[in-house]
Design a protein around this motif. Structure first.
Motif, PDB file in Angstrom:
ATOM      1  N   VAL A  76      -4.027 -13.111  17.541  1.00 31.98           N
ATOM      2  CA  VAL A  76      -2.113 -13.468  17.524  1.00 31.98           C
ATOM      3  C   VAL A  76      -1.821 -15.003  16.470  1.00 31.98           C
ATOM      4  N   GLU A  77      -2.780 -15.784  15.849  1.00 33.14           N
ATOM      5  CA  GLU A  77      -2.546 -16.456  14.706  1.00 33.14           C
ATOM      6  C   GLU A  77      -2.166 -15.414  13.582  1.00 33.14           C
ATOM      7  N   MET A  78      -3.659 -14.867  13.416  1.00 30.08           N
ATOM      8  CA  MET A  78      -2.663 -13.931  11.896  1.00 30.08           C
ATOM      9  C   MET A  78      -1.149 -13.347  12.270  1.00 30.08           C
ATOM     10  N   LEU A  79      -1.660 -12.454  13.251  1.00 27.09           N
ATOM     11  CA  LEU A  79      -0.188 -11.809  13.624  1.00 27.09           C
ATOM     12  C   LEU A  79       1.441 -12.523  13.212  1.00 27.09           C
ATOM     13  N   LEU A  80       1.062 -13.645  13.830  1.00 27.78           N
ATOM     14  CA  LEU A  80       2.216 -14.649  13.705  1.00 27.78           C
ATOM     15  C   LEU A  80       2.558 -15.312  12.429  1.00 27.78           C
ATOM     16  N   GLU A  81       1.242 -15.737  11.994  1.00 23.07           N
ATOM     17  CA  GLU A  81       1.591 -16.497  10.597  1.00 23.07           C
ATOM     18  C   GLU A  81       1.966 -15.450   9.377  1.00 23.07           C
ATOM     19  N   ASP A  82       2.131 -13.982   9.743  1.00 19.80           N
ATOM     20  CA  ASP A  82       2.103 -12.774   8.572  1.00 19.80           C
ATOM     21  C   ASP A  82       2.563 -13.104   6.939  1.00 19.80           C
ATOM     22  N   GLN A  83       1.129 -13.382   7.015  1.00 21.21           N
ATOM     23  CA  GLN A  83       0.440 -13.536   6.106  1.00 21.21           C
ATOM     24  C   GLN A  83       0.970 -12.652   4.553  1.00 21.21           C
ATOM     25  N   PHE A  84       0.977 -11.027   5.392  1.00 19.02           N
ATOM     26  CA  PHE A  84       1.426  -9.844   4.366  1.00 19.02           C
ATOM     27  C   PHE A  84       2.858 -10.065   4.310  1.00 19.02           C
ATOM     28  N   ALA A  85       3.303 -10.758   4.510  1.00 12.96           N
ATOM     29  CA  ALA A  85       4.846 -10.689   4.135  1.00 12.96           C
ATOM     30  C   ALA A  85       4.374 -11.439   2.670  1.00 12.96           C
ATOM     31  N   GLN A  86       4.063 -12.341   2.479  1.00 19.93           N
ATOM     32  CA  GLN A  86       3.704 -12.892   0.947  1.00 19.93           C
ATOM     33  C   GLN A  86       3.340 -11.496  -0.104  1.00 19.93           C
ATOM     34  N   TRP A  87       2.312 -11.060   0.199  1.00 21.06           N
ATOM     35  CA  TRP A  87       1.560  -9.849  -0.100  1.00 21.06           C
ATOM     36  C   TRP A  87       3.290  -8.545  -0.383  1.00 21.06           C
ATOM     37  N   ASP A  88       4.073  -8.563   0.513  1.00 21.16           N
ATOM     38  CA  ASP A  88       4.863  -8.070   0.310  1.00 21.16           C
ATOM     39  C   ASP A  88       5.960  -8.281  -0.961  1.00 21.16           C
ATOM     40  N   ARG A  89       6.047  -9.557  -0.909  1.00 20.51           N
ATOM     41  CA  ARG A  89       6.864  -9.650  -2.080  1.00 20.51           C
ATOM     42  C   ARG A  89       6.405 -10.120  -2.811  1.00 20.51           C
ATOM     43  N   ILE A  90       5.313  -9.820  -3.154  1.00 17.78           N
ATOM     44  CA  ILE A  90       4.134  -9.050  -4.452  1.00 17.78           C
ATOM     45  C   ILE A  90       4.573  -8.275  -5.210  1.00 17.78           C
ATOM     46  N   ARG A  91       4.005  -7.300  -4.176  1.00 13.66           N
ATOM     47  CA  ARG A  91       4.404  -5.866  -4.216  1.00 13.66           C
ATOM     48  C   ARG A  91       5.774  -5.374  -4.582  1.00 13.66           C
ATOM     49  N   ARG A  92       7.006  -6.248  -4.540  1.00 13.98           N
ATOM     50  CA  ARG A  92       8.207  -5.733  -4.995  1.00 13.98           C
ATOM     51  C   ARG A  92       8.392  -5.699  -6.195  1.00 13.98           C
ATOM     52  N   PHE A  93       7.666  -6.928  -6.842  1.00 14.38           N
ATOM     53  CA  PHE A  93       8.282  -7.377  -7.893  1.00 14.38           C
ATOM     54  C   PHE A  93       8.555  -6.310  -9.016  1.00 14.38           C
ATOM     55  N   SER A  94      10.078  -6.174  -9.526  1.00 12.02           N
ATOM     56  CA  SER A  94      10.587  -4.914 -10.309  1.00 12.02           C
ATOM     57  C   SER A  94       9.968  -4.748 -11.468  1.00 12.02           C
ATOM     58  N   LYS A  95       9.127  -5.661 -12.095  1.00 16.74           N
ATOM     59  CA  LYS A  95       9.118  -5.631 -13.537  1.00 16.74           C
ATOM     60  C   LYS A  95       7.578  -4.868 -13.486  1.00 16.74           C
ATOM     61  N   PRO A  96       7.408  -4.460 -15.090  1.00 19.19           N
ATOM     62  CA  PRO A  96       5.793  -4.230 -15.190  1.00 19.19           C
ATOM     63  C   PRO A  96       5.038  -5.060 -14.615  1.00 19.19           C
ATOM     64  N   LEU A  97       3.554  -4.717 -13.482  1.00 21.31           N
ATOM     65  CA  LEU A  97       3.095  -6.042 -13.645  1.00 21.31           C
ATOM     66  C   LEU A  97       2.074  -5.085 -13.949  1.00 21.31           C
ATOM     67  N   ILE A  98       0.498  -6.442 -15.029  1.00 18.41           N
ATOM     68  CA  ILE A  98      -0.563  -6.017 -16.020  1.00 18.41           C
ATOM     69  C   ILE A  98      -1.644  -6.765 -14.937  1.00 18.41           C
ATOM     70  N   ALA A  99      -3.103  -5.780 -14.511  1.00 18.26           N
ATOM     71  CA  ALA A  99      -3.672  -7.211 -14.513  1.00 18.26           C
ATOM     72  C   ALA A  99      -5.170  -6.824 -15.378  1.00 18.26           C
ATOM     73  N   ALA A 100      -5.562  -8.155 -15.417  1.00 25.17           N
ATOM     74  CA  ALA A 100      -6.251  -8.517 -16.227  1.00 25.17           C
ATOM     75  C   ALA A 100      -8.245  -8.654 -15.759  1.00 25.17           C
ATOM     76  N   VAL A 101      -8.774  -7.644 -15.201  1.00 27.48           N
ATOM     77  CA  VAL A 101      -9.955  -8.101 -14.499  1.00 27.48           C
ATOM     78  C   VAL A 101     -11.190  -8.102 -15.315  1.00 27.48           C
ATOM     79  N   SER A 102     -11.817  -9.716 -14.947  1.00 25.94           N
ATOM     80  CA  SER A 102     -12.957 -10.152 -15.470  1.00 25.94           C
ATOM     81  C   SER A 102     -14.122 -10.254 -14.132  1.00 25.94           C
TER      82      SER A 102
END
Ligand code: CO8
Length: 257
Positions: A76-102
């Motif tokens: 219930v805490e996880m549901l109410l906190e809805d952290q995925f709302a932040q992930w959705d904001r990241i997902r909606r970034f409209s310009k190209p997004l590049i990851a540099a992973v090491s």
């Protein structure tokens, strides 16, 4: 913008964001994810930023969501906190997004890399969804994006065993764009980012949207969508400039209009 867990810089049209919680391998706590969503929102509105680059530095991209922060949470805490709302904001970034992973990109770290449009990796990168070892499963897009990127067989193996892929395996599986030596990762990522940043921004933004559309629609609807965006680009000054520059055999000067 003041951030506690991110190092931000900007040059030549590229907004660079470095995840910075080195003591815990850049574990993605709520505060970091919220900061990242805020920074990307700001970059999305900033005409000086044409491409964003997310990196964790040479040692670690991100070892997943912060386990200490989640360990005692209730459903219930996880549901109410809805952290995925932040992930959705990241997902909606409209310009190209590049990851540099090491280093490790695990769990939420792998999911964050997969939200990006292109992934460059160092030879030391590892990609995985080890959530099953914690009694859970991927939650920020892992089961959806990984299977689309590498196919059912490989995705199932990674998600059900928690095993990770080396950078070479990820390259062969189609998860990432390129593998480079660790010391060249930043340079290569910036080179790619600058190249995309030099293109006409409106065309780039709509092209990204159209490619992403292909993952959640039929070919028929996708083609229709693509055609509409294509027509729309003939309303831009950059279309005139791009085609005129070609005819006049000179370099185009794109203004994002
Ligand atoms: N969360 C919190 N702390 C972490 C995390 C993490 N994910 N990963 C590493 N750390 C900490 C360690 O506890 C350790 O801290 P300390 O020094 O205080 O003991 C420090 O970072 C260094 O880690 P290790 O000593 O373990 O370093 P190693 O080099 O031995 O191992 C590994 C590196 C293999 C990356 C190992 O740290 C590891 O397995 N980490 C956990 C990976 C994992 O399971 N990730 C998935 C997390 S769950 C998730 O991501 C779900 C996402 C869903 C979306 C979230 C929305 C709510």
């Amino acid at each position: 913008m003041d951030t506690k867990h991110l190092i931000i810089s900007q040059k030549e049209g590229v907004g660079r964001v470095q995840l910075h919680r080195p003591r815990v391998l850049n574990a993605l706590n709520k505060e970091l994810v919220a900061e990242l969503a805020d920074v990307l929102d700001k970059m999305d509105r900033d005409d000086e930023v044409r491409v964003a680059l997310i990196t964790g530095g040479p040692k670690c991209f991100a070892a997943g969501a912060d386990i200490d922060e989640m360990a005692e949470s209730s459903a219930v805490e996880m549901l109410l906190e809805d952290q995925f709302a932040q992930w959705d904001r990241i997902r909606r970034f409209s310009k190209p997004l590049i990851a540099a992973v090491s280093g490790p990109a695990l769990g939420g770290g792998c999911e964050l890399a997969m939200v990006c449009d292109m992934i460059l990796a160092s030879e030391k990168a590892r990609f995985g969804q080890p959530e099953v070892n914690l009694g859970v499963m991927p939650g920020a897009g892992g089961t959806q994006r990984l299977s689309r990127a590498v196919g059912k067989a490989r995705a199932m193996e990674m998600v059900l065993t928690g095993r990770s892929m080396t950078a070479r395996e990820a390259l062969n599986a189609g998860l990432i764009n390129r593998v480079v030596p660790v010391e060249l990762l930043e340079e290569e990522a910036m080179k790619l980012a600058r190249e995309v940043a030099s293109k006409p921004p409106v065309a780039v933004r709509l092209a990204k949207r159209s490619v992403l559309k292909s993952f959640d629609t039929t070919v028929e609807e996708g083609l229709d969508y693509e055609q509409k965006l294509f027509y729309f680009l003939f309303a831009t000054e950059d279309q005139r400039e791009g085609m005129k520059a070609f005819q006049e055999k000179r370099k185009p000067r794109f203004r994002g209009k």
